[in-house]
Design an enzyme around this catalytic site. Sequence first.
Site, PDB file in Angstrom:
ATOM      1  CB  SER B 185      -0.902   0.013   1.229  1.00  0.00           C
ATOM      2  OG  SER B 185      -1.794  -1.061   1.160  1.00  0.00           O
ATOM      3  CB  THR B 246      -3.298   4.320   2.161  1.00  0.00           C
ATOM      4  OG1 THR B 246      -3.141   2.948   1.819  1.00  0.00           O
ATOM      5  CG2 THR B 246      -4.014   5.048   1.049  1.00  0.00           C
ATOM      6  CG  ASP B 429      -3.872   0.017  -2.099  1.00  0.00           C
ATOM      7  OD1 ASP B 429      -4.691  -0.919  -2.250  1.00  0.00           O
ATOM      8  OD2 ASP B 429      -3.370   0.293  -0.997  1.00  0.00           O
TER       9      ASP B 429
END
Lengths: 152, 586
Positions: B185, B246, B429
């Site tokens: 991520s 993230t 993602d």
Amino acid sequence: MSTVIGRRALLALAPALLLSRPGRAAAGDAARLRFEEIYTGDRVLSLEFSDKAKALVGRRVVIRGYMAPPLKAEASFFVLTSTPVGLCPYCNSDADWPADLLVVYPGREAEFVKNSIPIDVTGILEMGPHRDPATRFFSRLRLTDAAFRALE
Amino acid sequence: MTCRTPRTLLAAACSLGILAGGPAVAQTIYPVDRADVLIGQKFDFKVEFPGIADPAKVKVTINGKDHAAVLGKAARFIERESGVDASALLLRDVAIERPGTYTVTATDGTSSSSVTWTVYATGPRKVKNVVLMIGDGMGIAHRTAARIMSKGIKEGKYHGKLAIDDMPRMALIGTSGVDAIVTDSANSASAYTSGHKSSNNAVGVYVDRTPDHFDDPRVEYIGEFVKRRKNMAVGVVTNAEIYDATPAAMGAHTAKRTENQAIVDMLYALKPEVMMGGGSPYFLPQSNPLSKRTDDRDYVAQAAADGYRVTRTAQEMMAAAHDPRTRKLFGLYNTRFLDGYLDREILKPSYVLPNQPDLPDMARAALEVLSRHPNGFVLMIESALTDKYTHQLDTERAVYDTIMLDKTAEVVKEFATRRGDTLVIITPDHTHSISLVGTVNDDAPGPDMREKVGVYQHAGFPNYVDANGDGYPDRPDVSRRLFMTLGIYPDHYETWRPKTEGIFFPTVKDKDGNYVANEAYRAVPGAVLVQGNMPRSESNGVHAADDVLLTAMGPGSERIHGFMDNTDVFRVMAEALGLGHRPKKR
């Protein structure tokens, strides 16, 4: 250090035997303290020891929780958590210890109990910041001279 | 072997990494070959030499000119890099203002290598705002299962579409990073928010060879750019910890995503106007029993002093958002990640904290506050738990949170439709190796659960009930339920049913350090031990390299089609906001 643990082992025998009797997990003079009774506060920004927890410092208490996976094979303690910690927090980048953990120093060598099985731990409640000398593991609450019993 | 110019083909081979696998033999240049760079976007320029270089012989040119003439200043020569027995050139915080092709050639007098960057401008601004929604780990199977469970299906036709289903633009996105085909991520989000590829575990940097996690060559994020040059507002909203990979890719620069405390420091330094999520311990001073910091910084007090409305429950969040005076909103709603929908609203196990906000409400609150900023905003919203639960092979929790992502998308879509001035991009993602393969039917004969798996025509349709019509099945544990499987997994017990007692922990670590099946599930009726097909050092399911499916709407989304690279997502946002627009002088 091993001598100390040996002496503790003897001291711990009595509660260990007591606990091994069926239906007597919280028996004796040990007061039951539930995880959710240990702290007050909103648990997001504030966390303080409850009056009940403070009143039990230095006394033998029994707390039900889960044994986290061993921190190190040679550690002289284990970590007790309110809910099962599925992963070794130091082995997975995403995991982190819960704030309300409790460090348990067993009176004698402890066999690892699977972290999905609840255990009742009886020991002397010790409160305040403490860093384990061997592992540098930090705790605010501990049970010393402890014995435990798996509930399944 | 060395790569010598003017044997350009060979030099190109070196820079393309075709010779990867052998020892480092030539210069490594950051940003890497084929990087696309927005004009005016800051980056650190670094050349790593293979050994100790003689500064008198070192020469770095860009399009044949000395690099200092092009970049405005000369790079600093470091004879011996910390922890590395070799030299480097480093120049931080440069930007290129003229679009074009830039070929960088670096030599130490013995070997040389080249990379080429494309520096691009953009057209004029088309939108006031951008919302980038990241569905962490969301694959096609999550989306299909969410549609079935949320909308229902009969005779092959759905009773309705998800909010993301009828957005007008779609593209397949390639997610691979500098170091590997499979991404995490961190480097994936970083590619979206900076337009530069990174490596696993890294955000906002090219991972260099030095051991320091904080000295790697940096690239500027969209949030940093729009604050610096456009005076726009920035929002970071997640149901993970705010320092998780993230959201970290909105303001932190490090090669190591687990540097939680430093990531909090870097993210806060950006002063996003909206910052909401979990992970409170890293925002509290070490004197607080909840704190995991090693210093006395108190970001809750700091945020209040900096004019943020500090909130810690759903109720406080909404009240603050509705207050027209609120222009900066800070929310911490859990010590760890927020609990997922299934736990929070349906199963309610003891570990769920009360009063946590739902992600759609967090989006609502963020949009309300950010809309008060006249120059527009860039808002990143992460729906984080589809990924976390899929790692743990807990597919029901993953799908409930995919439905929640869609409910969040509905909020954003309504905002964008009403306003007409907002680009919305909703994208995973990365994926997991997850598929929806059929149903499990408890009423099928016999005790053997495997024989109750319905495939093809035997799958039929599940019998979830949504009596209150809220789009979430009232219970996950119905008699005929979806059966999802993963292609890569550790040893675990397949229980064939939702984990209603709590989140699934498929493995525990044994005394040799291997992850083995968690025996807690052996007693589940019908449970079967499944031998893992991945290294025993891995505790959970892992990401897949499959393309992800991006969905978008709003002005500027016309550029989205076909197959695109994850770095192109940054470019789409930059184009829509006109970040590289330089009006021609008359």
